[in-house]
Structures are given as C-alpha cells and as structure tokens.
Design a protein around this motif. Structure first.
Motif, mmCIF file in Angstrom:
data_model
loop_
_atom_site.group_PDB
_atom_site.id
_atom_site.type_symbol
_atom_site.label_atom_id
_atom_site.label_comp_id
_atom_site.label_asym_id
_atom_site.label_seq_id
_atom_site.Cartn_x
_atom_site.Cartn_y
_atom_site.Cartn_z
ATOM 1 N N SER A 167 37.082 38.156 44.675
ATOM 2 C CA SER A 167 36.388 37.808 45.980
ATOM 3 C C SER A 167 36.025 38.573 46.508
ATOM 4 O O SER A 167 35.352 38.135 47.681
ATOM 5 C CB SER A 167 37.457 36.636 46.429
ATOM 6 O OG SER A 167 37.682 35.640 45.711
ATOM 7 N N TYR A 204 40.520 41.796 45.694
ATOM 8 C CA TYR A 204 41.372 40.435 45.705
ATOM 9 C C TYR A 204 40.848 39.335 45.350
ATOM 10 O O TYR A 204 39.826 38.992 44.981
ATOM 11 C CB TYR A 204 41.051 40.093 47.115
ATOM 12 C CG TYR A 204 42.110 41.154 48.244
ATOM 13 C CD1 TYR A 204 43.362 41.256 48.253
ATOM 14 C CD2 TYR A 204 41.507 42.467 48.963
ATOM 15 C CE1 TYR A 204 44.126 42.002 49.142
ATOM 16 C CE2 TYR A 204 42.169 42.868 50.094
ATOM 17 C CZ TYR A 204 43.529 43.555 50.298
ATOM 18 O OH TYR A 204 43.965 44.508 50.545
ATOM 19 N N ASP A 205 42.040 38.459 45.283
ATOM 20 C CA ASP A 205 41.237 36.940 44.477
ATOM 21 C C ASP A 205 41.547 36.176 46.244
ATOM 22 O O ASP A 205 42.633 35.868 45.832
ATOM 23 C CB ASP A 205 42.231 36.804 43.451
ATOM 24 C CG ASP A 205 41.696 35.454 43.231
ATOM 25 O OD1 ASP A 205 40.751 34.306 43.939
ATOM 26 O OD2 ASP A 205 42.505 34.423 41.959
ATOM 27 N N ASP A 206 41.338 36.121 46.456
ATOM 28 C CA ASP A 206 41.304 35.021 48.177
ATOM 29 C C ASP A 206 41.340 33.319 47.758
ATOM 30 O O ASP A 206 42.399 33.547 48.579
ATOM 31 C CB ASP A 206 39.265 35.076 49.166
ATOM 32 C CG ASP A 206 39.638 36.474 49.102
ATOM 33 O OD1 ASP A 206 40.796 37.570 49.612
ATOM 34 O OD2 ASP A 206 38.421 36.935 49.936
ATOM 35 N N THR A 207 40.919 33.186 46.724
ATOM 36 C CA THR A 207 41.377 31.266 45.987
ATOM 37 C C THR A 207 42.813 31.520 46.234
ATOM 38 O O THR A 207 43.559 30.988 46.359
ATOM 39 C CB THR A 207 41.203 31.063 44.742
ATOM 40 O OG1 THR A 207 38.757 31.272 45.410
ATOM 41 C CG2 THR A 207 40.884 29.704 44.541
ATOM 42 N N HIS A 208 43.664 32.415 45.088
ATOM 43 C CA HIS A 208 45.446 32.365 45.415
ATOM 44 C C HIS A 208 45.322 33.404 46.171
ATOM 45 O O HIS A 208 46.859 34.208 46.119
ATOM 46 C CB HIS A 208 45.640 32.929 43.977
ATOM 47 C CG HIS A 208 45.012 31.611 42.770
ATOM 48 N ND1 HIS A 208 43.507 32.037 42.436
ATOM 49 C CD2 HIS A 208 45.133 31.004 42.002
ATOM 50 C CE1 HIS A 208 43.209 31.067 41.751
ATOM 51 N NE2 HIS A 208 44.451 30.479 41.747
ATOM 52 N N ASN A 209 45.521 34.209 47.182
ATOM 53 C CA ASN A 209 45.137 35.121 47.903
ATOM 54 C C ASN A 209 46.296 35.871 47.570
ATOM 55 O O ASN A 209 46.967 36.955 47.483
ATOM 56 C CB ASN A 209 46.773 34.121 48.948
ATOM 57 C CG ASN A 209 45.796 35.703 50.369
ATOM 58 O OD1 ASN A 209 46.253 36.415 50.042
ATOM 59 N ND2 ASN A 209 48.105 35.138 51.451
ATOM 60 N N THR A 210 45.932 36.973 46.551
ATOM 61 C CA THR A 210 46.754 38.103 45.546
ATOM 62 C C THR A 210 45.488 39.420 45.555
ATOM 63 O O THR A 210 44.796 39.211 45.409
ATOM 64 C CB THR A 210 46.837 37.182 43.840
ATOM 65 O OG1 THR A 210 45.769 37.036 43.160
ATOM 66 C CG2 THR A 210 47.633 36.145 44.130
#
Length: 798
Positions: free
Chosen positions: A119, A132-138
């Motif tokens: 993301s 980052y994967d902002d959807t899963h905050n990882t």
C-alpha cells in the motif's frame, strides 16, 4: 555481574525502534537517475533510497547522506551483481513492490512481497527501507532482512545469514569475503567459494556450541552476539547519549570491508550537515592473515607496510584474471617434465623462506628426510610443482596452491622448480636415467644472443623499408590526385568538391529534373569516363551560414555509411548556390511505387521495405558517429535501388533548412502530413519525431494510399491513421486491403498495423524506440494492443 546481559538486552529492546519516524511514499511514486527525483529521503534526511552512480551507469541502494554526494556511504544495494542501469531507467512503487522499467518497458520486480498487498513505502531514519500493507497495518518487506555488506543500528544478522564484502570502494557488487552467522552459535569469516570448513575460515568469534542466534548492532553502538538469556559484546560504546553535544548525532554501522575485515564505524553528524567517521572496533586480523586476499598459486607478503600479492616462482598471472586478487598459472607445461631416452628439459629449484600454505590443503606426500634428499625427490616427481620443507618433513602439494603467505620467523621453506638448461643424457645404458642440471658455456650463450639480435635487426630494417615504400606510394598517389583538374567520381575520395561548371555540364544545364522535395529540386547527371549516374540536389531556402559551417554539416553527413541510406558523393559551393551530389538510385521513390505504380507488392516485399527504412533510421539514431534526427521521413525521401532495397535520402539536411520556413509550412504541404503533433507546439525535437513519421509511412505501405485522401467513400476514411485504428478495433482489417484481399498474409498485416499504430501516438513517450520497432516487425517481440492514436494518457508500454 549476571545483570549486565539483562541490562544490555533491555537497551536493545528500548532502542530497537528508535528512528522509525517515516515519510510515506504513495503507490505510483517514481524515481529516475536523471529525473526530477532520483531518491527518497528519510524524515531526518540522514538516509536516502534511490539511484546512485556506479561505473558507467547507476545502481539502486540505500546510503548515509553526506554534504558532498561523492562521500555518501552506501549501506545496501539491490541486485548488487546485476549490470549497471542506464540513465533512462525508472522505479515505480506498485501493489507488488518496486517495479523496474528501462526504455519505458517493464523489467524485473526489484523489491517484491510476492502478493499484491503493498500500500505504501517509507525510508526510515534507521536506514531501513520498508514496504507496508496499510490494510492489515503490517510490514511486508524490509531491507533490514536482506543485508549486503552492512548492518545498521537496530538490525540483526540471523542464523545462516551472510554479510558479503564489496568488490571495491567504488563498486558494490559481491566481493571476495563473507561473514556467516552459523547455526552452532559461531560467527565466522570465509573467502567466497570456499567449502565453509574450519580450515578455510580466517576469523571466528569462537563461540561454537553457544545459544547465540544473532549478530546485533543497536543504535547506541553495542555490537553483540545475542541469544536466549545470553549476550556477548565485541564492543560496548561507553559514551551515553546524555554526554554528547546536543548538535551531534551518531549513527553506527558494522561492515565487512573490501579487505574482508569486520569493522564497527561511528558517523558523527554535525548540525551543519558535515560528518566525522571513526573506526570504533575491528577484528584483530593482521595484514595477509585474511585467507583469499590473494588468488590461486600466489602469496601475500608485506612490502613497505602494505599487503601485496605475487605469483610463486614458475607461475605467471592468469590472462583470465579479472578481479583484484591475483590468480596465477604455470608459466610452462607440466608435460615438459616427462623424460625420454635422449634428453629432457631440466629444472632448477627456487626457494622462498618464511612461507605458509593453506591449513585446509593436506600434502599428498609427507615424509621426514634431509633437505638435499627432499630436493632430489622433488626433481624426480613430475606431478609435483611445490614442496614445503618444515622441521625435517618434506611435504608435496598438488596445484592449485591456496592461501599462500609469508610469516616472519617461520622456519618453513617452500621449494619450486622452473625450467633451466638441458639435461645431459650421456649416462651408461645399464644405469638409471637421472636428471642432471648442466649450464651452457658463455660462448654458446653469446652466439645465441648475437644471432637473435641480428635476426631482429634484419626484420626491423625490412619492416622499415616496407613502410617507407608504402608511404612513398601514397604520397605519389595523392599528389597525382591533387593535381588532376577533372577528378570525376573516384572511390578514393569519400567526399569530393565539385565546381558548378562540372555539375552544369554533367546535368546538361539541369534539364532532367527527377524529383522536387522540401529541400530543393533533384536532377540526373553523369560523370567520369564510365558515365556513372549521379543525382544532383540544388538546395533552396537553406540557413544563411558561412562556407565553413556548411562544409562542417555536409562532412558529418558524409561520414554515414549504411546500405539503407543514399550515399553522399560530393558537394558544390558557388557563392549563394549550394548543391549536393548523391549516388543515383534507379527505381525512383517509394511514393511512386505505392501510389502511382501498378506493380504487385507481396506482403513480404512490404515488410522488407518497412524493415529497410527502420534499419536506416536505427543507424541514424543510434549507430552513426553523430546522432541524426531526419525530421522529414516520407515516401518521397525513400528511394528504391535496382534490387528494390529501400534507401533513405535527405538525412541531416534539417539543420540546413531555414527555421522560419520549417515552422511555417502550409498545412496542405505534402511533408506536413508526416510531421508529429509536437512540431506545431514548438516542442523540442527528439528521435520520437522520426518514429511518428515512420509510422505514417508504415501505414501507407500497408494500405498503398496516402495518409490523407479526400476521394474516399466515407468521412472516416479521410485520415488514414484514424481509419486504420477503427478497422483494427472492429476486427475488420480486410477493409484496408480490399483490392488484394486474396493474397494477404494476415499475420504480417496485423503485425505492421499494430506497430504503425504505436508509432503514430500523439504522446511521444508512447511511441516505441526504433530498435523495438524492428524487433516487433521481425516478430521477435510481442506487440501489445495499441490505444487510439490520439490518446494522450500514459501507458505501461513505450
């Protein structure tokens, strides 16, 4: 004292996340080496990710920023062993990670999370580049998990992970040494391509059997081995943050340097942007103790305080040796050692004292004997090229010899044999043939040297006489050529200056006009005793420049030599009158062949003509000494020779045309139909201008009609490019070739149409390079579906 590891562990945890302030990089963000943005900086500005110069191109990596860009410290490099990237490379952040583009084409995935979840990204103040994967905050990918030669504060080197040194301080490709965090808790340094056994290691932490799982460096400068309930530090930084000046910031890195040594550095960053670098700790390796510093069959010694690599006696540097270490090979053939009944080439023994070979290489023969006996056994053993005599032991080694070095006060002596002299074979038949070294007398040596020098002298005199004769012949030829009043056209002259009277006679007072184009009329003539046909172009509306500038321009044109370009033979300057003399091309222009001739053209013929023109354009754009943009490619400027090979004419004349005349062409002028849209916008002219003109010519070759035709059955057919796209989009290409539909090669037709539509895009970045045009026409490259020619939105293909 058991509380010390616990305290240090807490400090590691406390500062592990320090400097994670981030500046968000959005999807679609791009970097290019020479564009407006070549890197993304961290929020503090201490670190940056992006393109940096390496060799003749660029690499992608992370560096510690310095006031002077030339002094930036590279701490991580992506795909470090790939060739340097060109200046037209691009990186773009997408859902799958960072994608690499070159010449507008998508290449490899530079950094990937293997799933479409990226993301955003960020260059952190810790020196860690993160996806980052902002959807899963990882975090889905981070550079800290893929170290090259360096770890930074807050970064770990886990079990089975390596730090690999760089080739040099200016090239960050993989070098000759690596540091391995082994599963047994031992941190070990090896030369590359070694079997990773104890005998190949040149440094180790000696912590085998421990629970250590990481080599860790925290932001306070602690470099330690850590594991469950266990901590061993190589260096504890004694200065606490409170004791430092408020206008200073320290950043720590631990690097396996070019020489294979592991060092801990502190970068003290001043408030004004300057920095001071110091080494806080390094392994206790001395010079020449790093195994692999020198290559095969060479040894390391200390010369004036510096480590130097030299070949063993009887060995020479390998021709294929391309790295900074020294690989050596035998200077003679081992087969020369084989004896015969008559004679054999003998050897003399050369010794090197204080010598040591690899601990991991066991001798294939080891026996205790006197030194004289060891030397005799060495000479009789044709398979042996090196012996180490140590403490009365004679040890024979096979090639290659590895990790050779000199050690002070070492009692070992290395023996080597090199060819020397002739073995006297005059031994009785009933005795065993044994090699015996004899020395030739001085008279024979003097005689050999005298004969050799005499032969060299005679050869030198003969060569000098030959060169002198060639020189005199050339002088005579050019003198005769210069004095000739009527030179005609000779092959010795690449560009001949003609007088106006000569050209007036050869063209019969310019009576036979064969063509009239943008730059003037063309007349046919003949010249020389063989009545060689020529084409004479009278230039009109040329730029008002002096004779010197005109000669410079046409000299540049004359340097072009390609089978798909019309050859320039000579020129004439007569006051304001300027003429160019070309080879005569017998079958007229492509315009006559396409629009006025009833000659049948097969689809392979059409494809060949298109490829001939494209290869001529490729030569002008990329292969000749000075890049030439034609600016006026159209069927009238493409001529067909006696074997129907297409040749481009009028190249290089755009600079001679007056600028106001070029800009103020009437819209109904024949040439204006082939001009790219940016011509009317006063945009800078680039090679993509010729690509547009070529695309229009290609579509005309396909349909055998002009780009604008008023005598058509419907309004849609007036503009050729728009009509071709409508037929292509509707799957009705048969409408383009109604007259010869029965003989159509549909694959060639579709290929030429798709390439033509890509070339006539309004937006220059969408047009392919001429090299890609050739690959697509030849069927060697897939052709994406083209958008409408007037579409201006960016596409993934160019």
């Amino acid at each position: 004292m058991a509380f010390i590891p616990v305290v240090l562990s807490l400090l590691f945890m406390l500062f592990a996340e320090q400097g994670t302030g981030k500046r968000v990089i959005e999807l679609g963000s791009r970097l290019s080496p020479e564009g407006n943005q070549s890197s993304w900086a961290s929020s503090s500005g201490h670190f940056a990710f992006g393109f940096y110069s390496q060799g003749d191109g660029f690499a992608v990596g992370i560096w510690l920023v310095n006031v002077s860009p030339a002094e930036n410290t590279i701490v991580w490099t992506a795909n470090r062993d790939s060739p340097p990237l060109s200046s037209n490379s691009t990186l773009q952040l997408t859902k799958t990670g960072l994608l690499f583009f070159q010449d507008g084409r998508q290449g490899q995935v530079l950094l990937s999370n293997f799933v479409d979840v990226t993301s955003s990204a960020s260059m952190l103040d810790s020196g860690n580049f993160v996806l980052y994967d902002d959807t899963h905050n990882t975090v889905v990918w981070q550079s800290f998990e893929h170290p090259t030669d360096t770890i930074l504060g807050g970064q770990n080197l886990s079990i089975n992970a390596k730090l690999v040194s760089s080739v040099s301080n200016s090239s960050h490709s993989s070098g000759r040494f690596f540091l391995l965090m082994q599963g047994d808790g031992n941190l070990v340094a090896y030369p590359v391509n070694s079997p990773e056994t104890g005998g190949d290691a040149y440094w180790a932490s000696n912590t085998r059997g421990s629970t250590f799982q990481h080599l860790s460096l925290n932001v306070l400068g602690f470099l330690c081995l850590s594991g469950p309930g266990n901590l061993h530090c190589f260096f504890n930084h004694s200065v606490s943050p409170g004791m430092k000046s408020q206008n200073k910031t320290s950043i720590y890195r631990s690097t396996v340097d070019v020489d294979g040594n592991l060092r801990l550095y502190e970068h003290q960053l001043e408030g004004n942007g300057s920095s001071h670098v110091q080494v806080l700790w390094s392994t206790p390796l001395k010079k020449c103790e790093t195994k692999g510093f020198c290559g095969f069959n060479s040894y390391c010694s200390i010369v004036t305080g510096h480590a130097m690599c030299e070949c063993f006696p009887g060995f020479v540097p390998s021709k294929s040796n391309g790295n900074v270490s020294l690989d050596c090979v035998l200077a003679h053939s081992k087969g020369s050692c084989k004896s015969s009944e008559d004679a054999m080439i003998s050897y003399k023994i050369t010794m090197l004292e204080n010598m040591s070979f690899s601990d991991s290489d066991d001798p294939y023969w080891d026996s205790q004997m006197k030194k004289e006996e060891c030397e005799k056994s060495f000479l009789e053993d044709c398979d042996c090229m090196a012996v180490l005599y140590l403490n009365g032991n004679c040890r024979k080694y096979r090639l290659p010899l590895t990790y050779g070095r000199t050690i002070q006060n070492q009692v070992a002596v290395a023996l080597f044999k090199v060819p020397s002299g002739i073995v006297d074979s005059s031994t009785p038949n009933n005795s065993t043939l044994k090699p015996r070294i004899i020395v030739d007398n001085k008279k024979r040596l003097v005689m050999v040297l005298a004969i050799t020098l005499g032969c060299l002298l005679l050869l030198s005199l003969a060569l000098a006489g030959f060169i002198f004769l060639i020189y005199k012949r050339k002088v005579y030829k050019y003198t005769k050529l210069f004095k000739s009043e009527n030179l005609g056209f000779t092959k010795e002259c690449s560009l001949h200056p003609f007088s106006f009277d000569e050209l007036e006679i050869s063209t019969r007072s310019f009576t036979e006009e064969i063509e009239r184009g943008s730059f003037g009329a063309v007349y046919r003539g003949t010249i020389g005793d063989t009545n060689t046909s020529i084409a004479v172009k009278r230039l009109e509306t040329i730029a008002d420049e002096g004779e010197r500038e005109f000669r410079t321009e046409i000299t540049a044109i004359a340097r072009t030599h390609h089978k798909n370009l019309v050859k320039l033979i000579g020129f004439c300057i007569n006051g304001a009158r300027k003429l160019l003399v070309y080879e005569y091309v017998s079958n007229g222009s492509l315009a006559s062949l396409l629009f006025n001739d009833e000659k049948h053209m097969s689809w392979r013929d059409r494809l060949k003509i298109a490829l001939d023109v494209a290869r001529g354009v490729l030569y002008l754009h990329e292969e000749c000494e000075v890049r030439i943009i034609h600016c006026s490619i159209n069927p009238r400027n493409i001529l067909m020779d006696e074997v129907w090979t297409a040749k481009i004419s009028d190249f290089g004349l755009a600079k001679l045309l007056k600028l106001d005349h070029s800009r103020m062409k009437n819209e109904d002028d024949e040439t204006s139909k082939y001009l790219a849209p940016e011509w009317q916008k006063d945009a800078p002219i680039s090679v993509k201008f010729d690509i547009y003109s070529f695309g229009m010519v290609l579509l005309e070759i396909v349909c055998r009609r002009r780009s604008i035709e008023m005598n058509v059955s419907s309004v849609e057919e007036i503009h050729l490019s728009s009509w071709v796209y409508q037929c292509f989009a509707a799957g009705q290409l048969n409408k383009l070739v109604k007259e010869d539909e029965g003989t159509v090669d549909w694959r060639i037709l579709e290929r030429m149409v798709k390439v033509g539509l890509w070339c006539v895009q309004d937006s220059p970045p969408l047009r392919p390079s001429i090299k890609n045009v050739i690959l697509m026409l030849e069927g060697l490259k897939d052709i994406p579906i083209p958008p409408p020619p007037a579409e201006t939105s960016l596409n993934k293909y160019s």
